[in-house]
Scaffold this active site. Structure first.
Site, PDB file in Angstrom:
ATOM      1  N   TRP A 204      10.483   3.148   0.618  1.00  0.00           N
ATOM      2  CA  TRP A 204       9.840   1.938   1.150  1.00  0.00           C
ATOM      3  C   TRP A 204      10.353   0.729   0.357  1.00  0.00           C
ATOM      4  O   TRP A 204      10.439   0.782  -0.875  1.00  0.00           O
ATOM      5  CB  TRP A 204       8.307   1.989   1.038  1.00  0.00           C
TER       6      TRP A 204
ATOM      7  N   GLU B 242       9.914   4.547   5.334  1.00  0.00           N
ATOM      8  CA  GLU B 242       8.590   4.008   5.700  1.00  0.00           C
ATOM      9  C   GLU B 242       8.709   2.566   6.186  1.00  0.00           C
ATOM     10  O   GLU B 242       9.092   1.674   5.440  1.00  0.00           O
ATOM     11  CB  GLU B 242       7.663   4.071   4.480  1.00  0.00           C
TER      12      GLU B 242
ATOM     13  N   LYS C  26       7.262  -1.084   8.029  1.00  0.00           N
ATOM     14  CA  LYS C  26       6.083  -1.925   7.851  1.00  0.00           C
ATOM     15  C   LYS C  26       6.204  -3.147   8.749  1.00  0.00           C
ATOM     16  O   LYS C  26       7.291  -3.695   8.916  1.00  0.00           O
ATOM     17  CB  LYS C  26       6.011  -2.347   6.385  1.00  0.00           C
TER      18      LYS C  26
ATOM     19  N   ASP D 178       2.790   5.009   7.951  1.00  0.00           N
ATOM     20  CA  ASP D 178       1.624   4.601   7.157  1.00  0.00           C
ATOM     21  C   ASP D 178       0.695   3.872   8.121  1.00  0.00           C
ATOM     22  O   ASP D 178       1.109   2.899   8.764  1.00  0.00           O
ATOM     23  CB  ASP D 178       2.093   3.683   6.012  1.00  0.00           C
TER      24      ASP D 178
ATOM     25  N   HIS E  55       0.475   0.049   8.503  1.00  0.00           N
ATOM     26  CA  HIS E  55       1.720  -0.693   8.676  1.00  0.00           C
ATOM     27  C   HIS E  55       2.067  -1.069  10.109  1.00  0.00           C
ATOM     28  O   HIS E  55       3.223  -1.320  10.428  1.00  0.00           O
ATOM     29  CB  HIS E  55       2.884   0.099   8.074  1.00  0.00           C
TER      30      HIS E  55
ATOM     31  N   HIS F 107       1.486   8.509   5.515  1.00  0.00           N
ATOM     32  CA  HIS F 107       0.651   7.923   4.474  1.00  0.00           C
ATOM     33  C   HIS F 107      -0.661   7.605   5.157  1.00  0.00           C
ATOM     34  O   HIS F 107      -0.720   6.688   5.984  1.00  0.00           O
ATOM     35  CB  HIS F 107       1.244   6.604   3.951  1.00  0.00           C
TER      36      HIS F 107
ATOM     37  N   ASP G 130      -3.129  -4.715   5.617  1.00  0.00           N
ATOM     38  CA  ASP G 130      -2.724  -3.464   4.960  1.00  0.00           C
ATOM     39  C   ASP G 130      -3.373  -3.402   3.581  1.00  0.00           C
ATOM     40  O   ASP G 130      -2.708  -3.446   2.559  1.00  0.00           O
ATOM     41  CB  ASP G 130      -1.190  -3.465   4.854  1.00  0.00           C
TER      42      ASP G 130
ATOM     43  N   ASP H 135      -5.114  -1.109   2.001  1.00  0.00           N
ATOM     44  CA  ASP H 135      -5.130   0.147   1.259  1.00  0.00           C
ATOM     45  C   ASP H 135      -6.485   0.467   0.650  1.00  0.00           C
ATOM     46  O   ASP H 135      -6.591   0.779  -0.533  1.00  0.00           O
ATOM     47  CB  ASP H 135      -4.009   0.152   0.205  1.00  0.00           C
TER      48      ASP H 135
ATOM     49  N   ASP I 184      -2.294   7.147   0.674  1.00  0.00           N
ATOM     50  CA  ASP I 184      -1.763   5.943   0.035  1.00  0.00           C
ATOM     51  C   ASP I 184      -2.817   4.843   0.046  1.00  0.00           C
ATOM     52  O   ASP I 184      -2.984   4.154   1.046  1.00  0.00           O
ATOM     53  CB  ASP I 184      -0.499   5.471   0.775  1.00  0.00           C
TER      54      ASP I 184
HETATM   55  C1  RNT Z   1       3.439  -0.380   0.802  1.00  0.00           C
HETATM   56  C2  RNT Z   1       3.684   1.028   1.183  1.00  0.00           C
HETATM   57  C3  RNT Z   1       4.062   1.959   0.068  1.00  0.00           C
HETATM   58  C4  RNT Z   1       3.263   1.734  -1.196  1.00  0.00           C
HETATM   59  C5  RNT Z   1       3.452   2.812  -2.239  1.00  0.00           C
HETATM   60  C6  RNT Z   1       2.921   2.397  -3.562  1.00  0.00           C
HETATM   61  O1  RNT Z   1       2.931  -1.136   1.805  1.00  0.00           O
HETATM   62  O2  RNT Z   1       2.581   1.529   1.871  1.00  0.00           O
HETATM   63  O3  RNT Z   1       3.977   3.263   0.510  1.00  0.00           O
HETATM   64  O4  RNT Z   1       1.908   1.616  -0.930  1.00  0.00           O
HETATM   65  O5  RNT Z   1       4.756   3.213  -2.290  1.00  0.00           O
HETATM   66 ZN    ZN Z   2       2.540   3.635   2.320  1.00  0.00          ZN
END
Ligand code: RNT
Ligand code: ZN
Length: 416
Positions: A183, A224, A226, A257, A260, A284, A292, A294, A323
């Site tokens: 990523w 990955e 986004k 993810d 994303h 993720h 995003d 998290d 994640d």
């Molecule tokens: C960031 C991505 C990525 C990170 C990690 C820490 O938007 O989701 O995966 O969160 O690698």
């Molecule tokens: Zn991620």
């Protein structure tokens, strides 16, 4: 009633639907979730005082975060002791462990810098997954694999190559695959003058990284995408279309993810399509709130929907990782709640009469399909989950919280 008695009662109810709860528990025990090390220290890593960058943020300052490898490993142990089943640990490259006096920049990382993690994983029978760290570094200030500056781009290409070698070392030492997820935070705040050139450079960088000799049967490379990041609102180089096409053409994997994508775009709806064209898909699982953000994974609709798709598609085809990084609550609790919720969602899916639901759809019997899916929501899944926890020697229900609080008092709050 004891946990076992409640389980027996639940078992009977599910059996009437043709669902075998014993089989569901067996299957659940065989689904590893890759627990991300970075919830333990707000994505800080062990490179010293470096601010988190790359458009991601850990907000909050709950006391007791891990400050070094020993503390992080102890915290992971504590969390795992409260989570049923056998899992994996997901490491980032900035968690390298150097000997006294030793140092290596990210392009110079070697397997030996992760030997302590391998030892840790071996002793506990855990698999390891890995991630190049292309943020929180002076050379990531503008761009990484898509950089217009040749030396910067080379630095990050070399970093990724180093990560593939380390991943292969993990796989060989631990006898299980290692997923390496790429990523990058590269993107632009405002309207680009050229959308193609950075993407062409990213494409070339990935080609160079994948050109090294590595064992594709052991090291699974994923990319990955986004849709946006803080400071990268108008353009991300590694968009979904970019990586999906790249992965398909180069026989690597996509990592989805669920923070994303556009807010009404659901990862649960993407998994079946990915699995029709790829052997595997990586995930993720996270919880985006407005953006995003998290947040910790909850037992919510989308997590349950993702879990259903994992079970329908075949859990062995999904590389499942979490994640999130919430620094405003006890970090052990964040891990335990997120991991247990993911597992509950998987169990919920395993306890559904999937073939019957599919048949109702084929028959276009949508009334019964809706009725049954709604009735299932109040079936005694909790009794089956409690039994799973008991079988796996971890605290049943909220019993684990007391242990987490004891650890907070005895260990975390002493870290000042
Ligand atoms: C960031 C991505 C990525 C990170 C990690 C820490 O938007 O989701 O995966 O969160 O690698
Ligand atoms: Zn991620």
């Amino acid at each position: 009633m004891t946990v076992a008695e409640r389980y027996e009662a639940a078992k009977e109810l599910y059996a009437k639907l043709g669902v075998d709860t014993d089989a569901a528990l067996k299957a659940l025990g065989n689904i590893p979730v890759s627990m991300h090390c970075w919830q333990g220290d707000d994505v800080s890593g062990f490179e010293g005082e470096v601010a988190l960058s790359g458009g991601i943020q850990a907000t909050g300052d709950y006391p007791g975060k891990a400050r070094n490898p020993e503390e992080l490993m102890a915290d992971i142990d504590k969390a795992l002791s409260l989570i049923p089943g056998k899992h994996r640990i997901n490491l980032h490259a900035n968690y390298a462990i150097f000997q006294a006096g030793e140092q290596a920049d990210r392009d110079q990382l070697e397997p030996k810098h992760f030997a302590k993690w391998v030892e840790f994983a071996k002793e506990r029978g855990l698999g390891l997954d890995f991630n190049p760290t292309m943020f929180s570094h002076p050379k990531a200030a503008n761009a990484t694999l898509s950089s217009e500056v040749p030396e910067i781009r080379k630095f990050w290409i070399d970093h990724c190559k180093a990560c593939l070698r380390i991943a292969q070392y993990f796989a060989e030492e631990l006898g299980t695959h290692c997923t390496v997820n790429i990523w990058i935070p590269d993107g632009l705040k405002d309207i680009p003058g050229d959308r193609t050139a950075p993407r062409a450079r990213l494409k070339d960088s990935l080609d160079q990284i994948l050109s090294i000799d590595y064992d594709r049967s052991k090291v699974f490379v994923a990319v990955e995408s986004k849709v946006f990041g803080i400071g990268f609102e108008s353009y991300t180089v590694g968009s979904h279309e970019f990586y999906m096409n790249y992965a398909a053409k180069n026989d690597i994997l996509c990592l989805l993810d669920n923070g994303h994508y556009h807010p009404t775009e659901m990862v649960s709806d993407k998994i079946s399509s990915m699995l029709l064209f790829f052997d595997k898909v990586a995930l993720h699982v996270t919880r985006p709130v407005r953006w995003d953000s998290d947040h910790v994974v909850l037992y919510d609709d989308e997590t349950r929907e993702i879990a259903k798709e994992i079970i329908r598609g075949g859990a062995d085809r999904v590389l499942l990782a979490l994640d999130f990084f919430d620094a405003s609550i006890n970090r052990i609790c964040a891990w335990v709640v997120g991991m247990r919720n993911m597992q509950k969602a998987l169990l919920n899916a395993l306890l559904m009469p999937m073939d019957h639901l599919a048949k109702l759809q084929e028959e276009r019997n949508f009334s019964e399909l809706m009725m049954l899916q709604e009735e299932l929501k109040t079936y005694p899944m909790g009794a089956v989950w409690d039994y799973f926890c008991q079988q796996n020697d971890v605290p049943v229900r909220e019993g684990w919280f007391e242990e987490a609080m004891k650890y907070e008092k005895d260990v975390l709050l002493k870290r000042v």
